[in-house]
Scaffold this motif. Structure first.
Motif, short mmCIF file in Angstrom:
data_model
loop_
_atom_site.label_atom_id
_atom_site.label_comp_id
_atom_site.label_asym_id
_atom_site.label_seq_id
_atom_site.Cartn_x
_atom_site.Cartn_y
_atom_site.Cartn_z
N PHE A 1 0.80 -1.22 0.00
CA PHE A 1 0.00 0.00 0.00
C PHE A 1 0.84 1.27 0.00
CE2 PHE A 1 -2.74 -3.20 2.03
CZ PHE A 1 -3.77 -3.19 1.10
N TYR A 2 2.17 1.14 0.04
CA TYR A 2 3.05 2.31 0.08
C TYR A 2 4.16 2.17 -0.95
CZ TYR A 2 0.87 3.46 4.52
OH TYR A 2 -0.04 3.78 5.49
N LYS A 3 4.65 3.30 -1.42
CA LYS A 3 5.82 3.36 -2.28
C LYS A 3 6.81 4.29 -1.62
CE LYS A 3 7.87 4.34 -6.63
NZ LYS A 3 9.05 3.64 -6.25
N LYS A 4 8.05 3.89 -1.62
CA LYS A 4 9.10 4.73 -1.05
C LYS A 4 9.56 5.73 -2.12
CE LYS A 4 13.50 4.46 1.32
NZ LYS A 4 14.59 3.57 1.75
N CYS A 5 9.53 7.01 -1.76
CA CYS A 5 9.93 8.06 -2.69
C CYS A 5 11.43 7.94 -2.98
CB CYS A 5 9.62 9.43 -2.11
SG CYS A 5 10.04 10.79 -3.22
N GLU A 6 11.80 8.02 -4.25
CA GLU A 6 13.20 7.90 -4.65
C GLU A 6 14.00 9.17 -4.35
OE1 GLU A 6 13.22 6.77 -8.75
OE2 GLU A 6 11.95 5.02 -8.38
N ILE A 7 13.31 10.28 -4.12
CA ILE A 7 14.00 11.54 -3.89
C ILE A 7 14.17 11.82 -2.40
CG2 ILE A 7 13.85 14.04 -4.23
CD1 ILE A 7 12.42 13.43 -6.88
N CYS A 8 13.07 11.78 -1.64
CA CYS A 8 13.14 12.17 -0.23
C CYS A 8 12.98 10.98 0.73
CB CYS A 8 12.09 13.23 0.09
SG CYS A 8 10.39 12.65 -0.06
N SER A 9 12.81 9.78 0.22
CA SER A 9 12.70 8.53 1.01
C SER A 9 11.49 8.47 1.94
CB SER A 9 13.97 8.28 1.81
OG SER A 9 15.07 8.15 0.96
N LYS B 1 7.37 7.70 2.74
CA LYS B 1 6.40 6.73 2.26
C LYS B 1 5.25 7.47 1.57
CE LYS B 1 6.87 2.87 5.44
NZ LYS B 1 6.18 2.07 6.45
N ILE B 2 4.87 7.00 0.37
CA ILE B 2 3.75 7.57 -0.37
C ILE B 2 2.63 6.54 -0.35
CG2 ILE B 2 2.98 8.53 -2.55
CD1 ILE B 2 5.96 8.87 -3.28
N SER B 3 1.48 6.93 0.13
CA SER B 3 0.33 6.04 0.18
C SER B 3 -0.27 5.88 -1.22
CB SER B 3 -0.74 6.59 1.13
OG SER B 3 -1.91 5.83 1.02
N LYS B 4 -0.38 4.62 -1.67
CA LYS B 4 -0.99 4.36 -2.97
C LYS B 4 -2.49 4.56 -2.93
CE LYS B 4 2.50 1.01 -4.40
NZ LYS B 4 2.74 -0.40 -4.75
N LEU B 5 -3.06 4.55 -1.73
CA LEU B 5 -4.51 4.74 -1.60
C LEU B 5 -4.91 6.21 -1.72
CD1 LEU B 5 -5.16 2.34 1.40
CD2 LEU B 5 -5.88 2.00 -0.96
N ASN B 6 -4.18 7.09 -1.06
CA ASN B 6 -4.58 8.50 -0.98
C ASN B 6 -3.90 9.40 -2.00
OD1 ASN B 6 -6.14 7.81 1.22
ND2 ASN B 6 -4.50 8.24 2.66
N SER B 7 -2.73 9.04 -2.49
CA SER B 7 -1.93 9.95 -3.29
C SER B 7 -2.06 9.74 -4.79
CB SER B 7 -0.46 9.82 -2.90
OG SER B 7 -0.31 10.09 -1.53
N TYR B 8 -2.94 8.87 -5.24
CA TYR B 8 -3.12 8.60 -6.67
C TYR B 8 -4.13 9.60 -7.22
CZ TYR B 8 -3.03 5.59 -10.79
OH TYR B 8 -2.84 5.07 -12.05
#
Length: 145
Positions: free
Chosen positions: A3-11, A13-20
């Motif tokens: 459910f999360y992706k780690k940002c390649e720039i600032c490290s 966590k990006i929520s795949k549920l809310n941030s799409y």
């Protein structure tokens, strides 16, 4: 990390549920990091295209099989049977499409960092990929002669 992706720039966590969200700059849906503003495009892998084609075939078989089976049990009136088959078709389409989208977004999909607009690539399913490859082979053969 489903459910999360780690940002390649600032490290972060990006929520795949809310941030799409729909990004008007790139004219596509992107996963956006709230910390640094980085955008990620969902790229389907080869397996995702095959999975989509298989679920389409299974959907067709399941829909009409269940529709015809239960339509005969519900009523002997042909009009009611046809309406019931159409209702089953629509309901199963919504359910299966939702499940397929969740599987592609959370399990099989890959998110790629977008830096410029020219890096945005349209999504291609298996049939479109095969057509493009055949077209490239034909064009390559024309130039070789």
């Amino acid at each position: 990390m489903v459910f999360y992706k780690k940002c390649e720039i600032c490290s972060s966590k990006i929520s795949k549920l809310n941030s799409y969200i729909f990004n008007e700059e790139f004219d596509i849906y992107t996963l956006k990091c709230e910390s640094c503003g980085a955008n990620y495009q969902l790229r389907e892998r080869f397996f995702s295209g095959i999975f989509s084609d298989i679920t389409g075939i299974l959907y067709f078989i399941l829909c009409f099989g269940a529709g015809f089976y239960y339509a005969n049990k519900i009523s002997s009136n042909t009009t009611i049977q046809v309406l019931f088959i159409i209702f089953v078709f629509i309901v199963l389409f919504i359910i299966i499409d939702f499940i397929e989208e969740l599987i592609i977004r959370f399990i099989t999909g890959k998110y790629i960092l977008i830096k410029e607009k020219k890096e945005v690539k349209p999504e291609l399913n298996l049939v479109k990929q095969i057509r493009i490859r055949i077209k490239n082979i034909i064009q390559r053969n024309r130039y070789e002669k």
